[in-house]
Design a protein around this motif. Sequence first.
Motif, PDB file in Angstrom:
ATOM      1  N   LEU A 171       0.818  -1.197   0.000  1.00  0.00           N
ATOM      2  CA  LEU A 171       0.000   0.000   0.000  1.00  0.00           C
ATOM      3  C   LEU A 171       0.862   1.260   0.000  1.00  0.00           C
ATOM      4  O   LEU A 171       0.594   2.213  -0.751  1.00  0.00           O
ATOM      5  CB  LEU A 171      -0.948   0.002   1.199  1.00  0.00           C
ATOM      6  CG  LEU A 171      -1.938   1.154   1.276  1.00  0.00           C
ATOM      7  CD1 LEU A 171      -2.889   1.117   0.090  1.00  0.00           C
ATOM      8  CD2 LEU A 171      -2.704   1.090   2.578  1.00  0.00           C
ATOM      9  N   ILE A 172       1.893   1.281   0.799  1.00  0.00           N
ATOM     10  CA  ILE A 172       2.805   2.427   0.844  1.00  0.00           C
ATOM     11  C   ILE A 172       3.523   2.583  -0.491  1.00  0.00           C
ATOM     12  O   ILE A 172       3.664   3.701  -1.009  1.00  0.00           O
ATOM     13  CB  ILE A 172       3.798   2.277   2.008  1.00  0.00           C
ATOM     14  CG1 ILE A 172       3.059   2.434   3.336  1.00  0.00           C
ATOM     15  CG2 ILE A 172       4.929   3.289   1.903  1.00  0.00           C
ATOM     16  CD1 ILE A 172       3.873   2.098   4.551  1.00  0.00           C
ATOM     17  N   LEU A 173       3.957   1.493  -1.083  1.00  0.00           N
ATOM     18  CA  LEU A 173       4.598   1.544  -2.392  1.00  0.00           C
ATOM     19  C   LEU A 173       3.638   2.078  -3.444  1.00  0.00           C
ATOM     20  O   LEU A 173       4.020   2.896  -4.295  1.00  0.00           O
ATOM     21  CB  LEU A 173       5.113   0.158  -2.790  1.00  0.00           C
ATOM     22  CG  LEU A 173       5.817   0.084  -4.135  1.00  0.00           C
ATOM     23  CD1 LEU A 173       7.089   0.916  -4.118  1.00  0.00           C
ATOM     24  CD2 LEU A 173       6.123  -1.357  -4.479  1.00  0.00           C
ATOM     25  N   LEU A 174       2.393   1.669  -3.390  1.00  0.00           N
ATOM     26  CA  LEU A 174       1.386   2.154  -4.330  1.00  0.00           C
ATOM     27  C   LEU A 174       1.194   3.665  -4.199  1.00  0.00           C
ATOM     28  O   LEU A 174       1.074   4.378  -5.202  1.00  0.00           O
ATOM     29  CB  LEU A 174       0.066   1.425  -4.115  1.00  0.00           C
ATOM     30  CG  LEU A 174      -1.090   1.864  -5.006  1.00  0.00           C
ATOM     31  CD1 LEU A 174      -0.798   1.493  -6.458  1.00  0.00           C
ATOM     32  CD2 LEU A 174      -2.374   1.238  -4.540  1.00  0.00           C
ATOM     33  N   VAL A 175       1.193   4.168  -2.975  1.00  0.00           N
ATOM     34  CA  VAL A 175       1.048   5.611  -2.752  1.00  0.00           C
ATOM     35  C   VAL A 175       2.222   6.358  -3.378  1.00  0.00           C
ATOM     36  O   VAL A 175       2.040   7.384  -4.037  1.00  0.00           O
ATOM     37  CB  VAL A 175       0.933   5.915  -1.238  1.00  0.00           C
ATOM     38  CG1 VAL A 175       1.102   7.396  -0.962  1.00  0.00           C
ATOM     39  CG2 VAL A 175      -0.390   5.417  -0.712  1.00  0.00           C
ATOM     40  N   PHE A 176       3.433   5.841  -3.210  1.00  0.00           N
ATOM     41  CA  PHE A 176       4.600   6.497  -3.793  1.00  0.00           C
ATOM     42  C   PHE A 176       4.564   6.459  -5.317  1.00  0.00           C
ATOM     43  O   PHE A 176       4.904   7.439  -5.982  1.00  0.00           O
ATOM     44  CB  PHE A 176       5.896   5.861  -3.287  1.00  0.00           C
ATOM     45  CG  PHE A 176       6.273   6.297  -1.903  1.00  0.00           C
ATOM     46  CD1 PHE A 176       6.427   7.637  -1.589  1.00  0.00           C
ATOM     47  CD2 PHE A 176       6.488   5.359  -0.915  1.00  0.00           C
ATOM     48  CE1 PHE A 176       6.778   8.044  -0.312  1.00  0.00           C
ATOM     49  CE2 PHE A 176       6.848   5.747   0.366  1.00  0.00           C
ATOM     50  CZ  PHE A 176       6.989   7.095   0.663  1.00  0.00           C
ATOM     51  N   VAL A 177       4.127   5.357  -5.888  1.00  0.00           N
ATOM     52  CA  VAL A 177       4.059   5.235  -7.344  1.00  0.00           C
ATOM     53  C   VAL A 177       3.001   6.188  -7.907  1.00  0.00           C
ATOM     54  O   VAL A 177       3.231   6.855  -8.932  1.00  0.00           O
ATOM     55  CB  VAL A 177       3.792   3.773  -7.755  1.00  0.00           C
ATOM     56  CG1 VAL A 177       3.449   3.672  -9.222  1.00  0.00           C
ATOM     57  CG2 VAL A 177       5.001   2.911  -7.423  1.00  0.00           C
ATOM     58  N   VAL A 178       1.859   6.286  -7.248  1.00  0.00           N
ATOM     59  CA  VAL A 178       0.818   7.218  -7.692  1.00  0.00           C
ATOM     60  C   VAL A 178       1.337   8.653  -7.604  1.00  0.00           C
ATOM     61  O   VAL A 178       1.065   9.480  -8.485  1.00  0.00           O
ATOM     62  CB  VAL A 178      -0.471   7.028  -6.867  1.00  0.00           C
ATOM     63  CG1 VAL A 178      -1.452   8.163  -7.082  1.00  0.00           C
ATOM     64  CG2 VAL A 178      -1.103   5.698  -7.210  1.00  0.00           C
ATOM     65  N   ASN A 179       2.114   8.951  -6.584  1.00  0.00           N
ATOM     66  CA  ASN A 179       2.706  10.267  -6.422  1.00  0.00           C
ATOM     67  C   ASN A 179       3.626  10.594  -7.601  1.00  0.00           C
ATOM     68  O   ASN A 179       3.571  11.687  -8.164  1.00  0.00           O
ATOM     69  CB  ASN A 179       3.483  10.310  -5.106  1.00  0.00           C
ATOM     70  CG  ASN A 179       3.917  11.690  -4.731  1.00  0.00           C
ATOM     71  OD1 ASN A 179       3.366  12.671  -5.180  1.00  0.00           O
ATOM     72  ND2 ASN A 179       4.924  11.763  -3.883  1.00  0.00           N
ATOM     73  N   VAL A 180       4.463   9.644  -7.994  1.00  0.00           N
ATOM     74  CA  VAL A 180       5.381   9.852  -9.111  1.00  0.00           C
ATOM     75  C   VAL A 180       4.603  10.042 -10.416  1.00  0.00           C
ATOM     76  O   VAL A 180       4.925  10.933 -11.214  1.00  0.00           O
ATOM     77  CB  VAL A 180       6.382   8.686  -9.220  1.00  0.00           C
ATOM     78  CG1 VAL A 180       7.161   8.756 -10.513  1.00  0.00           C
ATOM     79  CG2 VAL A 180       7.330   8.675  -8.032  1.00  0.00           C
ATOM     80  N   ILE A 193      10.695  11.399 -11.119  1.00  0.00           N
ATOM     81  CA  ILE A 193      11.200  10.193 -10.456  1.00  0.00           C
ATOM     82  C   ILE A 193      11.755  10.540  -9.081  1.00  0.00           C
ATOM     83  O   ILE A 193      11.670   9.743  -8.150  1.00  0.00           O
ATOM     84  CB  ILE A 193      12.262   9.515 -11.342  1.00  0.00           C
ATOM     85  CG1 ILE A 193      11.603   9.052 -12.650  1.00  0.00           C
ATOM     86  CG2 ILE A 193      12.934   8.356 -10.632  1.00  0.00           C
ATOM     87  CD1 ILE A 193      12.576   8.605 -13.706  1.00  0.00           C
ATOM     88  N   LEU A 194      12.266  11.755  -8.936  1.00  0.00           N
ATOM     89  CA  LEU A 194      12.760  12.194  -7.631  1.00  0.00           C
ATOM     90  C   LEU A 194      11.640  12.381  -6.617  1.00  0.00           C
ATOM     91  O   LEU A 194      11.883  12.436  -5.420  1.00  0.00           O
ATOM     92  CB  LEU A 194      13.544  13.497  -7.775  1.00  0.00           C
ATOM     93  CG  LEU A 194      14.825  13.420  -8.596  1.00  0.00           C
ATOM     94  CD1 LEU A 194      15.419  14.808  -8.754  1.00  0.00           C
ATOM     95  CD2 LEU A 194      15.812  12.469  -7.960  1.00  0.00           C
ATOM     96  N   ALA A 195      10.399  12.487  -7.092  1.00  0.00           N
ATOM     97  CA  ALA A 195       9.258  12.657  -6.191  1.00  0.00           C
ATOM     98  C   ALA A 195       8.984  11.393  -5.388  1.00  0.00           C
ATOM     99  O   ALA A 195       8.111  11.394  -4.528  1.00  0.00           O
ATOM    100  CB  ALA A 195       8.020  13.065  -6.971  1.00  0.00           C
ATOM    101  N   PHE A 196       9.727  10.329  -5.663  1.00  0.00           N
ATOM    102  CA  PHE A 196       9.608   9.116  -4.854  1.00  0.00           C
ATOM    103  C   PHE A 196      10.047   9.389  -3.417  1.00  0.00           C
ATOM    104  O   PHE A 196       9.628   8.706  -2.495  1.00  0.00           O
ATOM    105  CB  PHE A 196      10.460   8.002  -5.477  1.00  0.00           C
ATOM    106  CG  PHE A 196      10.160   6.638  -4.956  1.00  0.00           C
ATOM    107  CD1 PHE A 196       9.008   5.984  -5.330  1.00  0.00           C
ATOM    108  CD2 PHE A 196      11.009   6.008  -4.073  1.00  0.00           C
ATOM    109  CE1 PHE A 196       8.718   4.723  -4.855  1.00  0.00           C
ATOM    110  CE2 PHE A 196      10.728   4.751  -3.590  1.00  0.00           C
ATOM    111  CZ  PHE A 196       9.579   4.108  -3.985  1.00  0.00           C
ATOM    112  N   PHE A 197      10.870  10.444  -3.250  1.00  0.00           N
ATOM    113  CA  PHE A 197      11.318  10.846  -1.918  1.00  0.00           C
ATOM    114  C   PHE A 197      10.411  11.979  -1.434  1.00  0.00           C
ATOM    115  O   PHE A 197      10.312  13.018  -2.096  1.00  0.00           O
ATOM    116  CB  PHE A 197      12.778  11.308  -1.962  1.00  0.00           C
ATOM    117  CG  PHE A 197      13.702  10.263  -2.510  1.00  0.00           C
ATOM    118  CD1 PHE A 197      14.050   9.169  -1.752  1.00  0.00           C
ATOM    119  CD2 PHE A 197      14.189  10.369  -3.803  1.00  0.00           C
ATOM    120  CE1 PHE A 197      14.888   8.193  -2.270  1.00  0.00           C
ATOM    121  CE2 PHE A 197      15.030   9.403  -4.328  1.00  0.00           C
ATOM    122  CZ  PHE A 197      15.381   8.308  -3.552  1.00  0.00           C
TER     123      PHE A 197
END
Length: 62
Positions: free
Chosen positions: A10-19, A37-41
């Motif tokens: 779920l956390i990974l999905l949130v980061f991917v949607v953010n990117v 891609i830097l928005a992963f951070f």
Amino acid sequence: MGGVSVWHLLILLVFVVNVVAFWRLLPQAGISKYLSILAFFPPVAVIFLWVIAFRTEPLKQG
């Protein structure tokens, strides 16, 4: 011992949607979409939002 839980996915999905969101938003602000891609951070994502919010020129349409 260990493994990937639903919370990790779920956390990974949130980061991917953010990117992906930044991938589409940054070019409208005149910034290269590859920087999304830097928005992963999370700190970088906050900086991107700050830059977009305080731009003096309007976003490009389309």
